[in-house]
Design an enzyme around this catalytic site. Sequence first.
Site, PDB file in Angstrom:
ATOM      1  N   GLY A  51       0.772  -1.239   0.000  1.00 27.87           N
ATOM      2  CA  GLY A  51       0.000   0.000   0.000  1.00 27.87           C
ATOM      3  C   GLY A  51       0.802   1.287   0.000  1.00 27.87           C
ATOM      4  O   GLY A  51       0.231   2.353   0.159  1.00 27.87           O
ATOM      5  N   TRP A  53       2.253   2.818  -2.508  1.00 23.75           N
ATOM      6  CA  TRP A  53       1.831   3.672  -3.619  1.00 23.75           C
ATOM      7  C   TRP A  53       0.469   4.283  -3.321  1.00 23.75           C
ATOM      8  O   TRP A  53       0.223   5.437  -3.651  1.00 23.75           O
ATOM      9  CB  TRP A  53       1.807   2.883  -4.931  1.00 23.75           C
ATOM     10  CG  TRP A  53       3.156   2.817  -5.599  1.00 23.75           C
ATOM     11  CD1 TRP A  53       4.367   2.750  -4.990  1.00 23.75           C
ATOM     12  CD2 TRP A  53       3.425   2.820  -6.995  1.00 23.75           C
ATOM     13  NE1 TRP A  53       5.379   2.697  -5.926  1.00 23.75           N
ATOM     14  CE2 TRP A  53       4.826   2.735  -7.172  1.00 23.75           C
ATOM     15  CE3 TRP A  53       2.627   2.864  -8.130  1.00 23.75           C
ATOM     16  CZ2 TRP A  53       5.441   2.723  -8.429  1.00 23.75           C
ATOM     17  CZ3 TRP A  53       3.232   2.830  -9.382  1.00 23.75           C
ATOM     18  CH2 TRP A  53       4.613   2.775  -9.524  1.00 23.75           C
ATOM     19  N   ASP A  69      -5.347  -6.126  -5.187  1.00 26.49           N
ATOM     20  CA  ASP A  69      -4.248  -7.070  -4.995  1.00 26.49           C
ATOM     21  C   ASP A  69      -4.824  -8.438  -4.657  1.00 26.49           C
ATOM     22  O   ASP A  69      -5.938  -8.541  -4.144  1.00 26.49           O
ATOM     23  CB  ASP A  69      -3.308  -6.609  -3.869  1.00 26.49           C
ATOM     24  CG  ASP A  69      -1.912  -7.224  -4.000  1.00 26.49           C
ATOM     25  OD1 ASP A  69      -0.988  -6.500  -4.410  1.00 26.49           O
ATOM     26  OD2 ASP A  69      -1.752  -8.419  -3.702  1.00 26.49           O
ATOM     27  N   ASP A  85      -8.053 -10.868  -8.278  1.00 18.64           N
ATOM     28  CA  ASP A  85      -7.164 -10.953  -9.429  1.00 18.64           C
ATOM     29  C   ASP A  85      -7.604  -9.934 -10.477  1.00 18.64           C
ATOM     30  O   ASP A  85      -8.785  -9.891 -10.844  1.00 18.64           O
ATOM     31  CB  ASP A  85      -7.253 -12.375 -10.002  1.00 18.64           C
ATOM     32  CG  ASP A  85      -6.252 -12.659 -11.097  1.00 18.64           C
ATOM     33  OD1 ASP A  85      -5.931 -11.735 -11.887  1.00 18.64           O
ATOM     34  OD2 ASP A  85      -5.789 -13.807 -11.190  1.00 18.64           O
ATOM     35  N   ASP A 108       2.649  -1.532  -9.819  1.00 24.17           N
ATOM     36  CA  ASP A 108       4.000  -1.765  -9.305  1.00 24.17           C
ATOM     37  C   ASP A 108       4.166  -3.242  -8.930  1.00 24.17           C
ATOM     38  O   ASP A 108       5.056  -3.603  -8.186  1.00 24.17           O
ATOM     39  CB  ASP A 108       4.254  -0.859  -8.089  1.00 24.17           C
ATOM     40  CG  ASP A 108       5.717  -0.861  -7.656  1.00 24.17           C
ATOM     41  OD1 ASP A 108       6.597  -0.803  -8.541  1.00 24.17           O
ATOM     42  OD2 ASP A 108       5.979  -0.925  -6.437  1.00 24.17           O
ATOM     43  N   LYS A 148       5.584  -1.299 -13.700  1.00 15.44           N
ATOM     44  CA  LYS A 148       6.939  -1.785 -13.454  1.00 15.44           C
ATOM     45  C   LYS A 148       7.217  -2.980 -14.346  1.00 15.44           C
ATOM     46  O   LYS A 148       6.387  -3.872 -14.485  1.00 15.44           O
ATOM     47  CB  LYS A 148       7.097  -2.204 -11.994  1.00 15.44           C
ATOM     48  CG  LYS A 148       8.456  -2.863 -11.707  1.00 15.44           C
ATOM     49  CD  LYS A 148       8.757  -3.037 -10.246  1.00 15.44           C
ATOM     50  CE  LYS A 148       7.803  -3.938  -9.529  1.00 15.44           C
ATOM     51  NZ  LYS A 148       8.102  -4.025  -8.088  1.00 15.44           N
TER      52      LYS A 148
END
Length: 193
Positions: A51, A53, A69, A85, A108, A148
């Site tokens: 968490g 971000w 998540d 998901d 990320d 990312k």
Amino acid sequence: MGSQWGYDKTYIRAKQEGYRSRAAYKLLEIQKKFAIIRPDDNIVDLGAAPGSWLQVERTLTDARVVGIDLNPIAGLEGVETIEGDLNDPEVLEQVKSLIDVASVVLCDAAPKLSGHKSYDQARIIELNEQALSFACKVLKLGGNFAVKSFQGTDFPELYAMTKKHFYSVKTCITRSTRKGSTELYIVAKNFNG
């Protein structure tokens, strides 16, 4: 013996400043360099646990912030979280019920690394493609996306795929990235639909 990385200066600074992880500084740097989040932007954060971000995003916008998540995310004031998901159509529907359209989608996330470079590279690229697909389903025209990834043989194809959907696509290696890492971010602005 603990983590292979140990507790470096950035990790210690993050803990002292109340961030859940060092990753907060990566988003702050991306924001400073590319201004991808505006004060009225709805944000969807994919792979948001733990968490950090979300903590940064909450300070950058007055609009809705949604974190997704597979793992539970400890509560944060002003942030809505979904445990699930990003490939699940029900998760997509939940996001659409919380926010009409997203202005920014961030990711990320990274898979658990095995240490086998080519295998790990393929898994992160697959995750990146899933994040891009999700972004294309929820972003408004002109919206922004950052994800990312890792440098490797499959990266140019992902980069080219992202360029098909955004007018401006750049890469960024943040100062907070650990030395020796192949991690980098794709920062895509102005979604073209």
